[in-house]
Scaffold this motif. Structure first.
Motif, PDB file in Angstrom:
ATOM      1  N   VAL A  92       0.887  -1.160  -0.053  1.00 32.84           N
ATOM      2  CA  VAL A  92       0.073  -0.019  -0.073  1.00 32.84           C
ATOM      3  C   VAL A  92       0.874   1.216   0.150  1.00 32.84           C
ATOM      4  CG1 VAL A  92      -1.674   1.294   1.368  1.00 32.84           C
ATOM      5  CG2 VAL A  92      -1.856  -1.209   1.196  1.00 32.84           C
ATOM      6  N   GLU A  93       1.959   1.157   0.870  1.00 32.79           N
ATOM      7  CA  GLU A  93       2.798   2.329   0.763  1.00 32.79           C
ATOM      8  C   GLU A  93       3.554   2.619  -0.533  1.00 32.79           C
ATOM      9  OE1 GLU A  93       6.986   3.828   2.551  1.00 32.79           O
ATOM     10  OE2 GLU A  93       6.400   1.848   2.867  1.00 32.79           O
ATOM     11  N   GLY A  94       3.874   1.554  -1.032  1.00 30.25           N
ATOM     12  CA  GLY A  94       4.390   1.481  -2.682  1.00 30.25           C
ATOM     13  C   GLY A  94       3.270   2.257  -3.647  1.00 30.25           C
ATOM     14  N   LYS A  95       1.982   1.674  -3.664  1.00 26.89           N
ATOM     15  CA  LYS A  95       1.024   2.304  -4.476  1.00 26.89           C
ATOM     16  C   LYS A  95       0.823   3.908  -4.209  1.00 26.89           C
ATOM     17  CE  LYS A  95      -3.723   1.927  -5.420  1.00 26.89           C
ATOM     18  NZ  LYS A  95      -5.340   1.455  -5.098  1.00 26.89           N
ATOM     19  N   ILE A  96       0.654   4.232  -2.913  1.00 25.18           N
ATOM     20  CA  ILE A  96       0.391   5.686  -2.529  1.00 25.18           C
ATOM     21  C   ILE A  96       1.487   6.439  -3.173  1.00 25.18           C
ATOM     22  CG2 ILE A  96      -0.192   7.282  -0.843  1.00 25.18           C
ATOM     23  CD1 ILE A  96      -1.482   5.200   0.787  1.00 25.18           C
ATOM     24  N   ARG A  97       2.730   6.160  -2.929  1.00 27.33           N
ATOM     25  CA  ARG A  97       3.991   6.861  -3.149  1.00 27.33           C
ATOM     26  C   ARG A  97       4.127   6.919  -4.895  1.00 27.33           C
ATOM     27  NH1 ARG A  97       6.527   8.546   1.061  1.00 27.33           N
ATOM     28  NH2 ARG A  97       6.489   7.191   3.000  1.00 27.33           N
ATOM     29  N   THR A 101       4.055  10.250  -7.270  1.00 28.76           N
ATOM     30  CA  THR A 101       4.955  10.585  -8.205  1.00 28.76           C
ATOM     31  C   THR A 101       4.326  10.820  -9.666  1.00 28.76           C
ATOM     32  OG1 THR A 101       6.632   9.590  -6.897  1.00 28.76           O
ATOM     33  CG2 THR A 101       7.199   9.821  -9.260  1.00 28.76           C
ATOM     34  N   PHE A 102       3.547   9.786  -9.841  1.00 33.12           N
ATOM     35  CA  PHE A 102       2.797   9.862 -11.468  1.00 33.12           C
ATOM     36  C   PHE A 102       2.131  11.010 -11.422  1.00 33.12           C
ATOM     37  CE2 PHE A 102      -0.506   8.502 -14.462  1.00 33.12           C
ATOM     38  CZ  PHE A 102       0.296   8.418 -15.538  1.00 33.12           C
ATOM     39  N   LEU A 103       1.103  11.535 -10.465  1.00 39.51           N
ATOM     40  CA  LEU A 103       0.495  12.873 -10.386  1.00 39.51           C
ATOM     41  C   LEU A 103       1.420  13.822 -10.463  1.00 39.51           C
ATOM     42  CD1 LEU A 103      -2.635  13.919 -10.469  1.00 39.51           C
ATOM     43  CD2 LEU A 103      -2.061  13.884  -7.807  1.00 39.51           C
ATOM     44  N   LEU A 118      -0.953  13.081   0.108  1.00 39.07           N
ATOM     45  CA  LEU A 118      -0.778  11.633  -0.353  1.00 39.07           C
ATOM     46  C   LEU A 118       0.662  11.150   0.423  1.00 39.07           C
ATOM     47  CD1 LEU A 118      -1.349  11.493  -4.096  1.00 39.07           C
ATOM     48  CD2 LEU A 118      -2.630  10.361  -2.340  1.00 39.07           C
ATOM     49  N   LYS A 119       1.400  12.347   0.437  1.00 38.01           N
ATOM     50  CA  LYS A 119       2.863  11.759   1.530  1.00 38.01           C
ATOM     51  C   LYS A 119       2.351  11.427   2.716  1.00 38.01           C
ATOM     52  CE  LYS A 119       7.286  13.687   2.496  1.00 38.01           C
ATOM     53  NZ  LYS A 119       7.418  12.928   4.032  1.00 38.01           N
ATOM     54  N   ARG A 120       1.431  12.056   3.398  1.00 41.11           N
ATOM     55  CA  ARG A 120       0.978  11.716   4.889  1.00 41.11           C
ATOM     56  C   ARG A 120       0.466  10.349   4.799  1.00 41.11           C
ATOM     57  NH1 ARG A 120      -0.449  17.266   5.181  1.00 41.11           N
ATOM     58  NH2 ARG A 120      -2.617  16.692   4.838  1.00 41.11           N
ATOM     59  N   LEU A 121      -0.422  10.008   3.841  1.00 39.77           N
ATOM     60  CA  LEU A 121      -1.148   8.641   3.863  1.00 39.77           C
ATOM     61  C   LEU A 121       0.073   7.708   3.695  1.00 39.77           C
ATOM     62  CD1 LEU A 121      -4.041   9.953   1.697  1.00 39.77           C
ATOM     63  CD2 LEU A 121      -4.288   8.971   4.151  1.00 39.77           C
ATOM     64  N   ALA A 122       0.956   7.835   2.742  1.00 43.41           N
ATOM     65  CA  ALA A 122       2.215   7.005   2.626  1.00 43.41           C
ATOM     66  C   ALA A 122       2.666   6.642   3.788  1.00 43.41           C
ATOM     67  CB  ALA A 122       3.005   7.390   1.343  1.00 43.41           C
ATOM     68  N   ASP A 123       3.063   7.823   4.746  1.00 45.80           N
ATOM     69  CA  ASP A 123       3.663   7.514   5.894  1.00 45.80           C
ATOM     70  C   ASP A 123       3.079   6.756   6.889  1.00 45.80           C
ATOM     71  OD1 ASP A 123       5.853   8.934   4.767  1.00 45.80           O
ATOM     72  OD2 ASP A 123       5.473  10.956   5.639  1.00 45.80           O
ATOM     73  N   GLY A 139      -8.013   3.743   0.539  1.00 47.05           N
ATOM     74  CA  GLY A 139      -9.212   4.358   0.209  1.00 47.05           C
ATOM     75  C   GLY A 139      -9.168   5.772   0.114  1.00 47.05           C
ATOM     76  N   THR A 140      -8.652   6.567   0.925  1.00 45.25           N
ATOM     77  CA  THR A 140      -8.520   7.982   1.127  1.00 45.25           C
ATOM     78  C   THR A 140      -7.466   8.402  -0.055  1.00 45.25           C
ATOM     79  OG1 THR A 140      -8.941   8.092   3.570  1.00 45.25           O
ATOM     80  CG2 THR A 140      -7.890   9.967   2.499  1.00 45.25           C
ATOM     81  N   ALA A 141      -6.634   7.724   0.018  1.00 44.79           N
ATOM     82  CA  ALA A 141      -5.376   8.101  -1.111  1.00 44.79           C
ATOM     83  C   ALA A 141      -5.998   7.840  -2.490  1.00 44.79           C
ATOM     84  CB  ALA A 141      -4.278   7.097  -0.969  1.00 44.79           C
ATOM     85  N   ALA A 142      -6.775   6.887  -2.878  1.00 49.17           N
ATOM     86  CA  ALA A 142      -7.570   6.692  -4.154  1.00 49.17           C
ATOM     87  C   ALA A 142      -8.491   7.831  -4.336  1.00 49.17           C
ATOM     88  CB  ALA A 142      -8.110   5.360  -4.214  1.00 49.17           C
ATOM     89  N   ARG A 143      -9.306   8.441  -3.449  1.00 48.99           N
ATOM     90  CA  ARG A 143     -10.256   9.159  -3.785  1.00 48.99           C
ATOM     91  C   ARG A 143      -9.487  10.642  -4.154  1.00 48.99           C
ATOM     92  NH1 ARG A 143     -12.866   6.773   0.552  1.00 48.99           N
ATOM     93  NH2 ARG A 143     -11.846   8.253   2.297  1.00 48.99           N
TER      94      ARG A 143
END
Length: 315
Positions: A92-97, A101-103, A118-123, A139-143
């Motif tokens: 999950v951390e890898g996905k959010i980070r 980066t992509f965004l 997104l950085k806070r959510l990854a942490d 879920g929050t990161a995806a939204r």
């Protein structure tokens, strides 16, 4: 299968031939017939055969005898049941980070506040205390991420590619149609990959086991969704490879026509063949090979050969 070559024919007329040694995977769409000679050759060469519906939904995979790596599967079962959280955090951390980066690289609008969130959510995902917490962070990161997805698109095709968030089963707009198809292809490739490494693809650490769900393939897919699947979707739209004429709108959803599907498959294969420097090992490698490297890294972690699984993250 004749003379070491795979032959594709229609109505007894040969369409193309490919050397068997150049084939890494066979994907079948719709009611295509495969000869027993081809199936035996594929099993002998460890070439997976994947089946899709006409609409592109991944339906199944056939391969040779299962891996002899019994200890790997034994560890997979034990850790998935009792200690899967550490590796689930990495997925999950890898996905959010990677989403961040992509965004950051592709957005045409100001995304500063979203990038910070997104950085806070990854942490938070990296130190989550339960799978339930991970689900909340993801879920929050995806939204946040999909709320800004349209900002990465050149919206010049009669606003066909307007995105109002993620939707599926069935997708209700062209962008979500492309995303669903890309994720299906990625799940297919990782299902074949983990089978080849020796895993049970249906037993995951983050995604819960469910009848017919390749949970482990979906686990590993998390970190690759933005950098492979989403990247292909943004690319085919912004480069004009797929336009509004490539979609069929039905009462309950949107689907690609045959030409659009071919264009998308070509773009997806190009992405898999793109070379990058692996952030952990430092050597040049294609994304196709990265999928296997990450699966083998996961196996080494489960067997106690390395201290942790490190998600593939771009900078």
């Amino acid at each position: 299968m004749r003379g070491g070559r795979v032959t594709v024919s229609r109505h007894n007329e040969t369409i193309t031939q490919v050397r068997a040694i150049d084939v890494s995977q066979i994907s079948v769409y719709g009611n295509v017939q495969l000869s027993s000679q081809l199936m035996r050759a594929a099993f002998g060469r460890q070439i997976p055969v994947c089946w899709f519906s006409y609409g592109g939904w991944f339906q199944g995979v056939a391969h040779g005898l299962p891996s002899k790596h019994v200890e790997l599967r034994r560890r997979q079962v034990g850790i998935a049941a009792q200690a899967g959280l550490p590796v689930a955090r990495r997925f999950v951390e890898g996905k959010i980070r990677n989403c961040r980066t992509f965004l950051r690289r592709n957005s045409r609008t100001d995304t500063g506040p979203v990038l910070a969130q997104l950085k806070r959510l990854a942490d938070q995902a990296a130190s989550a205390e339960s799978v339930e917490s991970l689900l909340g962070f993801e879920g929050t990161a995806a939204r946040l991420y999909f709320g800004r997805f349209a900002g990465m698109l050149k919206n010049d095709d009669l606003r066909t590619f307007d995105v109002n968030g993620r939707n599926r089963r069935p997708p209700r707009d062209p962008v979500n149609c492309l995303l669903s198809y890309a994720y299906s292809l990625l799940a297919k490739d990782l299902t074949a990959t983990v089978l080849g490494v020796g895993f049970d693809p249906y037993l995951g650490f983050y995604h819960r086991p469910r009848f017919g769900r390749p949970a482990l393939a979906l686990d590993l897919a998390e970190e690759f969704r933005p950098i492979i699947a989403d990247s292909v979707v943004v690319s085919v739209i912004n480069n004009g490879e797929i336009r509004s004429s490539g979609f069929i709108v039905r009462a309950q959803g949107v689907a690609m026509n045959q030409q659009a599907r071919r264009s998308f498959l070509s773009a997806y294969e190009r992405r898999l063949d793109h070379e990058i420097t692996h952030p952990t090992y430092g050597y040049r490698i294609t994304y196709r090979r990265v999928l296997e490297v990450q699966a083998r890294m996961l196996g080494a972690y489960l067997l106690g050969e390395i201290p942790e699984y490190v998600a593939f993250m771009t900078r």
